[in-house]
Design an enzyme around this catalytic site. Structure first.
Site, PDB file in Angstrom:
ATOM      1  N   GLY A   9       2.760   1.390   8.748  1.00  0.00           N
ATOM      2  CA  GLY A   9       1.730   2.079   9.188  1.00  0.00           C
ATOM      3  C   GLY A   9       1.931   3.133  10.316  1.00  0.00           C
ATOM      4  N   ASP A  14      -2.597  -0.913   9.582  1.00  0.00           N
ATOM      5  CA  ASP A  14      -3.340  -1.788  10.025  1.00  0.00           C
ATOM      6  C   ASP A  14      -4.828  -2.221   9.071  1.00  0.00           C
ATOM      7  OD1 ASP A  14      -2.230  -2.461  12.570  1.00  0.00           O
ATOM      8  OD2 ASP A  14      -2.595  -0.538  13.312  1.00  0.00           O
ATOM      9  N   GLY A  15      -5.156  -0.842   8.565  1.00  0.00           N
ATOM     10  CA  GLY A  15      -6.252  -1.116   7.492  1.00  0.00           C
ATOM     11  C   GLY A  15      -5.664  -1.860   6.582  1.00  0.00           C
ATOM     12  N   ASN A  62       0.714  -1.096  -0.258  1.00  0.00           N
ATOM     13  CA  ASN A  62      -0.051   0.100  -0.036  1.00  0.00           C
ATOM     14  C   ASN A  62       0.957   1.263   0.034  1.00  0.00           C
ATOM     15  OD1 ASN A  62      -1.784   2.008   0.337  1.00  0.00           O
ATOM     16  ND2 ASN A  62      -2.632   1.262   2.233  1.00  0.00           N
ATOM     17  N   GLY A  77      -8.697  -0.503  12.524  1.00  0.00           N
ATOM     18  CA  GLY A  77      -8.170   1.141  11.609  1.00  0.00           C
ATOM     19  C   GLY A  77      -9.016   1.408  10.528  1.00  0.00           C
TER      20      GLY A  77
END
Length: 464
Positions: free
Chosen positions: A195, A154-155, A95, A426
């Site tokens: 993150g 976390d997302g 990400n 999250g």
């Protein structure tokens, strides 16, 4: 060498369970990619630096004999190939928007070289939008991979875990709208922290360190972990590990509205603003306690039982009231801001969830409670905080009416729209109806904690 060198030599014992790669060592000229003068072999091992940190270390064995080196090389490779759980092919999601947009750099500079060294093939997807990893997981041929890795916060990890488990239900022919008994994820999930809080990575490794996380994956350290399903009466919302309703969810909802701000500033602003507008949520909590042997019950539970209304069936119990925050967590949820964990009394795979209920109290007392998370003191040792060990939880918000309704609508836009915010790992989700949370024991394998029961050869290599 000469005698002076020989006298300084020391014996080192390397256990093969700590070795993750062996290479032939050659001297090559600039630009030369193949061939070269053989110098010996190099063994790469995983070294524990203490404080949960792992690093890689190279041991060079010098020998100019081609036959001798090839013999050792083949023998050591055979031993390495015999270790169970070590991946040979991985599907990787990166990400690029996580935290300070450093996930891509972390992967290609710190993670990818170790995967290459360990001869692990990778198929990398750099996600372009929210839900991208989920859509890829629904379509890709998972049987071609030994595991899936997520580089992000976390997302991102939550999305990939949800995608893995959703894919497992689809492949098993199960109805994904209602999942009462889900099947296990088909392959393990690896978490590379990139993150802000990295709760799952901290819980697995005890540290935010990309190399440590990578080496746990390379070494095939696998830990079975409990997972929750979050559902409304009509549909499955999410597979996840933890959730917050109330303060923790409204803080995230406010932060999401200010995405234009830098990450750290956005979170600080949302925290302070939500604290300034601190308001409780009126709701009904129904929960099914974990069945604990009678001899384990303690005297201090008496007050708790006085507030609880027995449900109509099974052992369901209910609490009604005004709550500042409700946390439901199947894992301890460690992070740098909460070294003991948000839910220190639960475990990764004990088949239960921690239900933590913070009743309405003054802002001053609530702040004292929050500050306890950063210390070694018990954050639950307050009269307005109650904890339960449960198997299932139902959260039913109650709409406010009367003179306070208008004020509540102004302060909580999500409630005004008919949707209440939830913070699930999250990720922000909004729901108007009751949310039902169930824990499912050991539903997914995560690369992480070394359980010390790996089936491995105990062969050792004595190096002088």
């Amino acid at each position: 060498g000469d005698s002076s060198v020989a006298l300084q030599a020391q014996e080192e014992i390397i256990e093969m369970k700590d070795v993750f790669s062996v290479k032939l060592k050659r001297r090559r000229f600039a630009g030369q990619k193949k061939g070269g003068t053989l110098l010996g072999i190099t063994i790469f091992k995983c070294l524990n630096k203490g404080e949960n940190k792992l690093t890689d270390c190279a041991v060079h064995l010098n020998n100019l004999s081609e036959d001798h080196c090839q013999l050792w090389f083949r023998h050591l490779k055979e031993i390495l190939n015999g270790f169970q759980n070590r991946p040979k092919s991985l599907k990787v999601f990166v990400n690029p928007s996580s935290h300070k947009r450093e996930a891509t750099h972390i992967y290609y500079e710190k993670v990818a070289p170790l995967f290459k060294l360990a001869d692990i093939k990778t198929d990398v997807t750099v996600t372009e939008y929210e839900g991208h990893a989920l859509s890829v997981l629904k379509e890709c041929e998972l049987q071609a991979f030994d595991g899936v890795v997520c580089v992000g916060g976390d997302g991102s990890v939550s999305e990939v875990a949800h995608g893995l488990l959703l894919r497992a239900q689809i492949d098993a022919g199960k109805d994904t709208d209602y999942v009462s008994k889900p099947v296990r994820a088909p392959v393990p999930l690896g978490v590379i922290p990139a993150g802000t809080t990295n709760i799952l990575a901290h819980t697995l490794y005890g540290i935010k360190h990309a190399v440590t996380a990578t080496l746990h994956i390379v070494m095939g350290h696998i830990q079975a972990v409990d997972v929750c399903t979050f559902s409304t009466p009509s549909k499955l919302l999410r597979f996840g590990f933890s959730a917050m309703f109330g303060f923790g969810a409204r803080t995230l909802a406010l932060a999401e509205k200010h995405r234009w701000m830098p990450s750290s500033q956005r979170k600080d602003f949302a925290f302070i603003k939500t604290l300034a507008d601190l308001k409780p949520e009126e709701c009904e909590l129904s929960f099914l306690p974990l069945q604990i042997p009678q001899e384990d019950c303690r005297e201090k539970d008496r007050k708790k039982k006085e507030r609880i209304k027995k449900g109509s069936k099974d052992q369901w119990q209910k609490i009604q009231g005004h709550f500042l925050n409700v946390s439901i967590m199947a894992i301890p949820c460690l992070c740098s801001m909460a070294p003991r964990g948000l839910a220190p009394n639960t475990r990764l795979n004990n088949g239960s969830m921690a239900l933590i209920v913070v009743q309405n109290t003054s802002r001053t007392e609530f702040i004292k409670h929050l500050k306890r998370y950063t210390s070694v003191e018990n954050q639950f040792n307050f009269p307005f905080v109650e904890t339960y060990t449960v198997q299932e939880v139902k959260v039913q918000p109650r709409r406010k009416s009367g003179p306070d309704a208008k004020e509540n609508m102004c302060l909580n836009a999500a409630s005004a729209e008919g949707n209440y915010p939830w913070n699930i790992d999250g990720d922000l989700m909004k729901e108007a109806s009751e949310v039902h949370v169930r824990v499912h024991p050991q539903l997914i394998d995560l690369y992480g904690v070394n359980t010390d029961d790996l089936e491995s050869s105990q062969a050792t290599c004595n190096c002088i």
